[in-house]
Design a protein around this motif. Structure first.
Motif, PDB file in Angstrom:
ATOM      1  N   ILE A  22       0.836  -1.204   0.000  1.00  0.00           N
ATOM      2  CA  ILE A  22       0.000   0.000   0.000  1.00  0.00           C
ATOM      3  C   ILE A  22       0.869   1.251   0.000  1.00  0.00           C
ATOM      4  CG2 ILE A  22      -1.773   1.277   1.312  1.00  0.00           C
ATOM      5  CD1 ILE A  22      -2.466  -1.506   2.570  1.00  0.00           C
ATOM      6  N   ILE A  23       0.519   2.166  -0.886  1.00  0.00           N
ATOM      7  CA  ILE A  23       1.244   3.436  -0.917  1.00  0.00           C
ATOM      8  C   ILE A  23       0.376   4.490  -0.230  1.00  0.00           C
ATOM      9  CG2 ILE A  23       2.195   5.256  -2.410  1.00  0.00           C
ATOM     10  CD1 ILE A  23       3.817   2.737  -2.644  1.00  0.00           C
ATOM     11  N   ASN A  24       0.841   4.935   0.922  1.00  0.00           N
ATOM     12  CA  ASN A  24       0.108   6.003   1.614  1.00  0.00           C
ATOM     13  C   ASN A  24       1.095   7.065   2.095  1.00  0.00           C
ATOM     14  OD1 ASN A  24       1.407   4.802   3.746  1.00  0.00           O
ATOM     15  ND2 ASN A  24      -0.393   3.658   4.419  1.00  0.00           N
ATOM     16  N   GLU A  25       0.585   8.028   2.845  1.00  0.00           N
ATOM     17  CA  GLU A  25       1.435   9.121   3.348  1.00  0.00           C
ATOM     18  C   GLU A  25       2.678   8.574   4.050  1.00  0.00           C
ATOM     19  OE1 GLU A  25       1.270  12.536   3.225  1.00  0.00           O
ATOM     20  OE2 GLU A  25      -0.365  12.233   1.790  1.00  0.00           O
ATOM     21  N   LYS A  54      10.280  18.960   0.161  1.00  0.00           N
ATOM     22  CA  LYS A  54       9.055  19.754   0.013  1.00  0.00           C
ATOM     23  C   LYS A  54       8.550  19.670  -1.445  1.00  0.00           C
ATOM     24  CE  LYS A  54       7.155  24.355   0.766  1.00  0.00           C
ATOM     25  NZ  LYS A  54       6.554  24.374  -0.550  1.00  0.00           N
ATOM     26  N   ASN A  55       9.480  19.806  -2.383  1.00  0.00           N
ATOM     27  CA  ASN A  55       9.098  19.730  -3.802  1.00  0.00           C
ATOM     28  C   ASN A  55       8.435  18.389  -4.111  1.00  0.00           C
ATOM     29  OD1 ASN A  55      10.323  22.174  -4.086  1.00  0.00           O
ATOM     30  ND2 ASN A  55      12.126  21.429  -5.191  1.00  0.00           N
ATOM     31  N   ILE A  56       9.029  17.326  -3.565  1.00  0.00           N
ATOM     32  CA  ILE A  56       8.480  15.990  -3.846  1.00  0.00           C
ATOM     33  C   ILE A  56       7.070  15.874  -3.247  1.00  0.00           C
ATOM     34  CG2 ILE A  56       8.762  13.498  -3.456  1.00  0.00           C
ATOM     35  CD1 ILE A  56      11.793  13.925  -3.566  1.00  0.00           C
ATOM     36  N   LYS A  57       6.938  16.338  -1.995  1.00  0.00           N
ATOM     37  CA  LYS A  57       5.616  16.248  -1.337  1.00  0.00           C
ATOM     38  C   LYS A  57       4.568  17.052  -2.107  1.00  0.00           C
ATOM     39  CE  LYS A  57       4.752  14.553   2.413  1.00  0.00           C
ATOM     40  NZ  LYS A  57       4.250  14.162   3.675  1.00  0.00           N
ATOM     41  N   ASP A  58       4.999  18.239  -2.583  1.00  0.00           N
ATOM     42  CA  ASP A  58       4.060  19.091  -3.331  1.00  0.00           C
ATOM     43  C   ASP A  58       3.604  18.417  -4.625  1.00  0.00           C
ATOM     44  OD1 ASP A  58       4.280  20.939  -1.407  1.00  0.00           O
ATOM     45  OD2 ASP A  58       5.555  22.340  -2.516  1.00  0.00           O
ATOM     46  N   LYS A  59       4.515  17.635  -5.211  1.00  0.00           N
ATOM     47  CA  LYS A  59       4.176  17.009  -6.494  1.00  0.00           C
ATOM     48  C   LYS A  59       3.372  15.720  -6.325  1.00  0.00           C
ATOM     49  CE  LYS A  59       8.077  18.658  -9.263  1.00  0.00           C
ATOM     50  NZ  LYS A  59       9.329  18.189  -9.877  1.00  0.00           N
ATOM     51  N   ILE A  60       3.542  15.076  -5.156  1.00  0.00           N
ATOM     52  CA  ILE A  60       2.830  13.809  -4.957  1.00  0.00           C
ATOM     53  C   ILE A  60       1.595  14.062  -4.092  1.00  0.00           C
ATOM     54  CG2 ILE A  60       2.989  11.445  -4.071  1.00  0.00           C
ATOM     55  CD1 ILE A  60       6.043  11.692  -4.425  1.00  0.00           C
ATOM     56  N   LYS A  61       0.475  14.148  -4.718  1.00  0.00           N
ATOM     57  CA  LYS A  61      -0.766  14.356  -3.955  1.00  0.00           C
ATOM     58  C   LYS A  61      -1.553  13.045  -3.998  1.00  0.00           C
ATOM     59  CE  LYS A  61      -0.782  18.963  -3.135  1.00  0.00           C
ATOM     60  NZ  LYS A  61       0.374  19.019  -2.246  1.00  0.00           N
ATOM     61  N   LEU A  62      -1.273  12.187  -3.025  1.00  0.00           N
ATOM     62  CA  LEU A  62      -1.877  10.850  -3.049  1.00  0.00           C
ATOM     63  C   LEU A  62      -3.403  10.880  -3.085  1.00  0.00           C
ATOM     64  CD1 LEU A  62       0.396   8.914  -0.517  1.00  0.00           C
ATOM     65  CD2 LEU A  62       0.372   8.703  -3.001  1.00  0.00           C
ATOM     66  N   ASP A  63      -3.992  11.815  -2.289  1.00  0.00           N
ATOM     67  CA  ASP A  63      -5.466  11.838  -2.211  1.00  0.00           C
ATOM     68  C   ASP A  63      -6.115  12.301  -3.517  1.00  0.00           C
ATOM     69  OD1 ASP A  63      -4.282  14.234  -1.783  1.00  0.00           O
ATOM     70  OD2 ASP A  63      -5.699  14.944  -0.262  1.00  0.00           O
ATOM     71  N   ASN A  70      -0.506   4.329 -11.475  1.00  0.00           N
ATOM     72  CA  ASN A  70       0.655   3.650 -10.919  1.00  0.00           C
ATOM     73  C   ASN A  70       1.413   4.622 -10.008  1.00  0.00           C
ATOM     74  OD1 ASN A  70       2.994   2.313 -10.358  1.00  0.00           O
ATOM     75  ND2 ASN A  70       3.216   1.436 -12.423  1.00  0.00           N
ATOM     76  N   LYS A  71       1.032   4.622  -8.737  1.00  0.00           N
ATOM     77  CA  LYS A  71       1.597   5.580  -7.787  1.00  0.00           C
ATOM     78  C   LYS A  71       3.110   5.399  -7.629  1.00  0.00           C
ATOM     79  CE  LYS A  71      -2.619   6.000  -5.154  1.00  0.00           C
ATOM     80  NZ  LYS A  71      -3.347   5.488  -4.010  1.00  0.00           N
ATOM     81  N   LYS A  72       3.517   4.139  -7.583  1.00  0.00           N
ATOM     82  CA  LYS A  72       4.948   3.881  -7.390  1.00  0.00           C
ATOM     83  C   LYS A  72       5.771   4.493  -8.519  1.00  0.00           C
ATOM     84  CE  LYS A  72       4.195  -0.376  -4.845  1.00  0.00           C
ATOM     85  NZ  LYS A  72       4.156  -1.835  -4.889  1.00  0.00           N
ATOM     86  N   LYS A  73       5.239   4.344  -9.714  1.00  0.00           N
ATOM     87  CA  LYS A  73       5.948   4.860 -10.885  1.00  0.00           C
ATOM     88  C   LYS A  73       6.017   6.390 -10.809  1.00  0.00           C
ATOM     89  CE  LYS A  73       5.968   4.489 -15.916  1.00  0.00           C
ATOM     90  NZ  LYS A  73       5.142   5.509 -16.543  1.00  0.00           N
ATOM     91  N   ILE A  74       4.888   6.992 -10.435  1.00  0.00           N
ATOM     92  CA  ILE A  74       4.856   8.457 -10.343  1.00  0.00           C
ATOM     93  C   ILE A  74       5.853   8.954  -9.289  1.00  0.00           C
ATOM     94  CG2 ILE A  74       3.400  10.453  -9.733  1.00  0.00           C
ATOM     95  CD1 ILE A  74       1.031   8.854 -10.939  1.00  0.00           C
ATOM     96  N   ILE A  75       5.882   8.273  -8.155  1.00  0.00           N
ATOM     97  CA  ILE A  75       6.799   8.688  -7.086  1.00  0.00           C
ATOM     98  C   ILE A  75       8.257   8.570  -7.553  1.00  0.00           C
ATOM     99  CG2 ILE A  75       7.618   8.129  -4.758  1.00  0.00           C
ATOM    100  CD1 ILE A  75       4.680   7.264  -4.143  1.00  0.00           C
ATOM    101  N   ARG A  76       8.548   7.457  -8.197  1.00  0.00           N
ATOM    102  CA  ARG A  76       9.912   7.264  -8.737  1.00  0.00           C
ATOM    103  C   ARG A  76      10.283   8.410  -9.674  1.00  0.00           C
ATOM    104  NH1 ARG A  76      12.818   2.349  -8.586  1.00  0.00           N
ATOM    105  NH2 ARG A  76      14.217   3.119 -10.172  1.00  0.00           N
TER     106      ARG A  76
END
Ligand code: GDP
Length: 296
Positions: A22-25, A54-63, A70-76
């Motif tokens: 599971i990919i969560n906060e 901060k930049n990464i957190k701003d770009k990854i809006k899980l909700d 594909n969240k994992k791919k986006i995070i990578r």
């Protein structure tokens, strides 16, 4: 593989994320913590790390991500983009100007690959039609002039050095003067190194810089130095006006994580990477390819 290399640590953190179901906060926070730790160990400044996280957190809006993405791919991809940013000091890479002599001074520790890279760079510009010359201002290491002469002859590039004169400042000045008179467009000055950073070396670099007034100072860094990178790059940057970086031995086992520290310490772009012992083994730096290898 070099243990403790920044690239390996970030790769492991990404792999750990990929292995979770599971990919969560919390997963993202853990990843960012690991990436931050890895960068911090490589002496990348806290400010840069905080900004990156901060930049990464701003770009990854899980909700806000649609189900099925594909969240994992986006995070990578986001981590990848931010690492590329760390390799960009925000200043354009130095370029020689046609129709005038461009004096380039090389600095770096002994064994970093300076003399080899001097020849590679001279050959690179020669191949592009520039009138190029090399000067050996390393009067410290026995055999340095011989090595430069050998390389220059092999590459068909005019060179200057002296067996007798032991003052590196005089040799550098004379060599630059000679080639300026001869109309060389790119005059590359090799300097001496030491096995470790010492005051005598930095004093010598300052004197040479004052004497030849280089248009660009290139710091040569061995890709495998790892955590020593920041301190080493800072030491050179505080002595002379480092404007560019060449990372050597990228053909070896190291992934070159020290490069990020080198850029952070010198606020200078990486312009080339060395990819082998031979004269043509010099590649223009490409941040995307570099980060792919770093995480590879
Ligand atoms: P200097 O003391 O900084 O002038 O270092 P040298 O130019 O003499 O290089 C030290 C050693 O590293 C030599 O054996 C070079 O052949 C080797 N070297 C330099 N650049 C590279 C590179 O990009 N790849 C590999 N594999 N070896 C390199």
């Amino acid at each position: 593989m070099v243990l403790g290399d920044l690239g390996n640590q970030i790769s492991s953190a990404l792999a750990a994320m990929s292995n979770t179901t599971i990919i969560n906060e919390e997963t993202v926070n853990n990843l960012l913590k690991e990436v931050g730790n890895a960068l911090s160990k490589a002496d990348v400044s806290m400010n840069l790390i905080i900004q990156m996280r901060k930049n990464i957190k701003d770009k990854i809006k899980l909700d806000q991500m649609a189900a099925g993405l594909n969240k994992k791919k986006i995070i990578r991809e986001v981590v990848f983009e931010e690492l590329i940013k760390l390799l960009d000091p925000g200043v354009p890479a130095w370029k020689p100007v046609k129709g005038k002599p461009n004096v380039v001074m090389f600095v770096g520790l002994q064994g970093a690959g300076k003399t080899t890279s001097v020849t590679k760079l001279a050959f690179f510009y020669k191949s592009k039609g520039w009138n190029t010359a090399m000067v050996c201002a390393d009067t410290f290491r026995a055999g340095a002039f011989d090595q430069l002469r050998h390389n220059a002859t092999k590459a068909g590039i005019p060179y200057y050095g002296s067996e007798e004169v032991k003052d590196p400042v005089m040799v550098a000045k004379k060599g630059v003067e000679i080639f300026k008179k001869e109309g060389a467009e790119i005059i590359i000055v090799d300097t001496s190194g030491r096995h470790k950073q010492d005051n005598e070396l930095f004093e010598e670099m300052k004197q040479i810089e004052t004497s030849i007034k280089p248009d660009n100072v290139i710091f040569v860094m061995d890709s495998s130095i790892g955590q020593a990178a920041y301190e080493q790059a800072t030491a050179f940057k505080t002595s002379v006006k480092v404007g560019s970086i060449i990372i050597t031995k990228m053909d070896g086992n190291s992934k070159g994580g020290g490069a990020i520290s080198g850029v952070a310490a010198t606020k200078s772009p990486i312009i080339f990477i060395g990819t082998g012992e031979h004269i043509p083994n010099l590649e223009l730096f490409n941040a995307q390819t570099f980060v792919s290898k770093l995480l590879g």
